[in-house]
Scaffold this motif. Structure first.
Motif, mmCIF file in Angstrom:
data_model
loop_
_atom_site.group_PDB
_atom_site.id
_atom_site.type_symbol
_atom_site.label_atom_id
_atom_site.label_comp_id
_atom_site.label_asym_id
_atom_site.label_seq_id
_atom_site.Cartn_x
_atom_site.Cartn_y
_atom_site.Cartn_z
ATOM 1 N N VAL A 147 1.228 3.173 8.076
ATOM 2 C CA VAL A 147 2.269 2.148 7.939
ATOM 3 C C VAL A 147 1.689 0.789 7.568
ATOM 4 N N PHE A 148 0.555 0.403 8.178
ATOM 5 C CA PHE A 148 -0.054 -0.902 7.901
ATOM 6 C C PHE A 148 -1.471 -0.752 7.341
ATOM 7 N N MET A 149 -1.757 0.356 6.752
ATOM 8 C CA MET A 149 -3.086 0.627 6.222
ATOM 9 C C MET A 149 -3.496 -0.416 5.180
ATOM 10 N N SER A 150 -4.749 -0.850 5.261
ATOM 11 C CA SER A 150 -5.330 -1.790 4.290
ATOM 12 C C SER A 150 -4.641 -3.146 4.267
ATOM 13 N N CYS A 151 -4.033 -3.545 5.383
ATOM 14 C CA CYS A 151 -3.562 -4.925 5.524
ATOM 15 C C CYS A 151 -4.776 -5.737 5.984
ATOM 16 N N MET A 152 -5.615 -6.112 5.051
ATOM 17 C CA MET A 152 -6.926 -6.655 5.380
ATOM 18 C C MET A 152 -6.881 -8.065 5.970
ATOM 19 N N SER A 153 -5.733 -8.741 5.891
ATOM 20 C CA SER A 153 -5.597 -10.076 6.475
ATOM 21 C C SER A 153 -5.032 -10.026 7.894
ATOM 22 N N LEU A 154 -4.587 -8.850 8.326
ATOM 23 C CA LEU A 154 -3.964 -8.725 9.641
ATOM 24 C C LEU A 154 -4.962 -9.044 10.749
ATOM 25 N N GLU A 155 -4.616 -10.038 11.577
ATOM 26 C CA GLU A 155 -5.507 -10.491 12.643
ATOM 27 C C GLU A 155 -5.060 -10.055 14.027
ATOM 28 N N SER A 156 -3.744 -9.960 14.251
ATOM 29 C CA SER A 156 -3.259 -9.570 15.569
ATOM 30 C C SER A 156 -2.043 -8.654 15.441
ATOM 31 N N ALA A 157 -1.969 -7.687 16.365
ATOM 32 C CA ALA A 157 -0.865 -6.735 16.368
ATOM 33 C C ALA A 157 -0.395 -6.513 17.798
ATOM 34 N N VAL B 188 1.840 -4.198 19.716
ATOM 35 C CA VAL B 188 2.575 -2.929 19.637
ATOM 36 C C VAL B 188 2.697 -2.341 21.048
ATOM 37 N N GLN B 189 2.980 -3.206 22.017
ATOM 38 C CA GLN B 189 2.944 -2.805 23.412
ATOM 39 C C GLN B 189 4.089 -1.906 23.857
ATOM 40 N N PHE B 190 5.027 -1.600 22.951
ATOM 41 C CA PHE B 190 6.086 -0.646 23.295
ATOM 42 C C PHE B 190 5.911 0.682 22.561
ATOM 43 N N VAL B 191 4.945 0.742 21.665
ATOM 44 C CA VAL B 191 4.701 1.954 20.876
ATOM 45 C C VAL B 191 3.838 2.913 21.685
ATOM 46 N N THR B 192 4.311 4.110 21.927
ATOM 47 C CA THR B 192 3.603 5.049 22.801
ATOM 48 C C THR B 192 2.693 6.027 22.051
ATOM 49 N N ALA B 193 2.828 6.095 20.731
ATOM 50 C CA ALA B 193 1.963 6.980 19.940
ATOM 51 C C ALA B 193 1.564 6.256 18.659
ATOM 52 N N ILE B 194 0.266 6.040 18.475
ATOM 53 C CA ILE B 194 -0.230 5.405 17.258
ATOM 54 C C ILE B 194 -0.447 6.498 16.220
ATOM 55 N N PRO B 195 0.298 6.495 15.120
ATOM 56 C CA PRO B 195 0.192 7.587 14.147
ATOM 57 C C PRO B 195 -1.071 7.503 13.288
ATOM 58 N N ASP B 196 -1.298 8.523 12.505
ATOM 59 C CA ASP B 196 -2.480 8.600 11.649
ATOM 60 C C ASP B 196 -2.570 7.392 10.711
ATOM 61 N N SER B 197 -3.769 6.827 10.615
ATOM 62 C CA SER B 197 -4.102 5.768 9.648
ATOM 63 C C SER B 197 -3.247 4.511 9.786
ATOM 64 N N MET B 198 -2.653 4.277 10.929
ATOM 65 C CA MET B 198 -1.739 3.136 11.082
ATOM 66 C C MET B 198 -2.398 1.810 10.730
ATOM 67 N N PHE B 199 -3.614 1.576 11.241
ATOM 68 C CA PHE B 199 -4.315 0.319 10.965
ATOM 69 C C PHE B 199 -5.636 0.559 10.229
ATOM 70 N N SER B 200 -5.749 1.663 9.564
ATOM 71 C CA SER B 200 -6.972 1.980 8.841
ATOM 72 C C SER B 200 -7.245 0.926 7.767
ATOM 73 N N GLY B 201 -8.460 0.407 7.751
ATOM 74 C CA GLY B 201 -8.820 -0.583 6.747
ATOM 75 C C GLY B 201 -8.384 -1.995 7.062
ATOM 76 N N CYS B 202 -7.840 -2.231 8.249
ATOM 77 C CA CYS B 202 -7.431 -3.590 8.659
ATOM 78 C C CYS B 202 -8.661 -4.294 9.228
ATOM 79 N N SER B 203 -9.527 -4.726 8.352
ATOM 80 C CA SER B 203 -10.846 -5.206 8.744
ATOM 81 C C SER B 203 -10.829 -6.507 9.537
ATOM 82 N N SER B 204 -9.731 -7.271 9.479
ATOM 83 C CA SER B 204 -9.633 -8.534 10.232
ATOM 84 C C SER B 204 -8.931 -8.365 11.572
ATOM 85 N N LEU B 205 -8.453 -7.157 11.862
ATOM 86 C CA LEU B 205 -7.670 -6.928 13.073
ATOM 87 C C LEU B 205 -8.558 -6.940 14.312
ATOM 88 N N ALA B 206 -8.537 -8.066 15.033
ATOM 89 C CA ALA B 206 -9.387 -8.220 16.217
ATOM 90 C C ALA B 206 -8.606 -8.166 17.520
#
Length: 212
Positions: free
Chosen positions: A46-56, A58-76
């Protein structure tokens, strides 16, 4: 599917009225912050390769699906649910996270879930996992401290390429699968640094190959 792929937007908030988000819906976007207020059905990447994404948040999401944040290199900064049950394949592959502490509700970690997270230094699983996939933390080159309660079944090369590991705390290896072909702690550092791996073996049947 791909409904907002690559759009230029700095922030996204999905209200709890959203019930479903399709595959790669926001992949490649320029967003920096994300908040999901509900627990919608999420597609893959869903958010793959959002390379500028710094914060997420998702505290109500109970299952993180495949590749959701793959490639989000700024996500700290990731705020995850205290009721999370699964982390999918390649869900955080290459993300910029530095530390992760998972609640006892987590049961499954997919293949390559955190591989190539080169900023990751500390990971802790506070409950008992049913499974941990192949290469789950492969090439996490900054990873120093690992805390695992127990794992029912571990894949191959879970920590391959993690040359900075200094401490591994494992509560119960009696239920941690170590078939002879499984190189769970392959490539630990060959250096003068102390490497402490603490085990409580419990009852084991048959042979168990830990290190080679």
């Amino acid at each position: 599917t791909e409904s907002f792929r690559g759009v230029k937007v700095s922030s996204i908030t999905l209200p709890d009225t959203v019930e479903k988000v399709g595959d790669r819906a926001f992949s490649g976007c320029t967003l920096k912050t994300l908040r999901i207020d509900g627990n919608p059905s999420l597609g893959v990447a869903v958010f793959m390769s959002c390379m500028s994404l710094e914060s997420a948040d998702v505290q109500f999401v109970t299952a993180i699906p495949d590749s959701m944040f793959s490639g989000c290199s700024s996500l700290a900064d990731v705020q995850m649910s205290g009721s999370i049950v699964s982390v999918g394949q390649e869900s955080f592959r290459g993300a910029g996270v530095k530390a992760l502490v998972f609640p006892g509700t987590l049961k499954a970690v997919g293949n390559n879930a955190f591989s190539e997270c080169t900023a990751l230094e500390h990971v802790a699983f506070t409950g008992d996992l049913d499974s941990m996939g192949d290469n789950a933390f492969s090439d996490c080159t900054a990873l120093k401290k690992v805390e695992i309660q127990s794992v029912g079944s571990a894949g191959v090369d879970v920590f391959i390429g993690c040359g900075a590991v200094e401490r591994v705390y494992t509560k119960d290896v009696g239920s941690f699968s170590f078939p002879s072909a499984t190189r769970v702690y392959h490539d630990l550092p060959e250096s003068s640094a102390d490497v402490l791996i603490r085990y409580d073996f419990g009852d084991l049947d048959g042979s168990c190959v830990l290190f080679r």
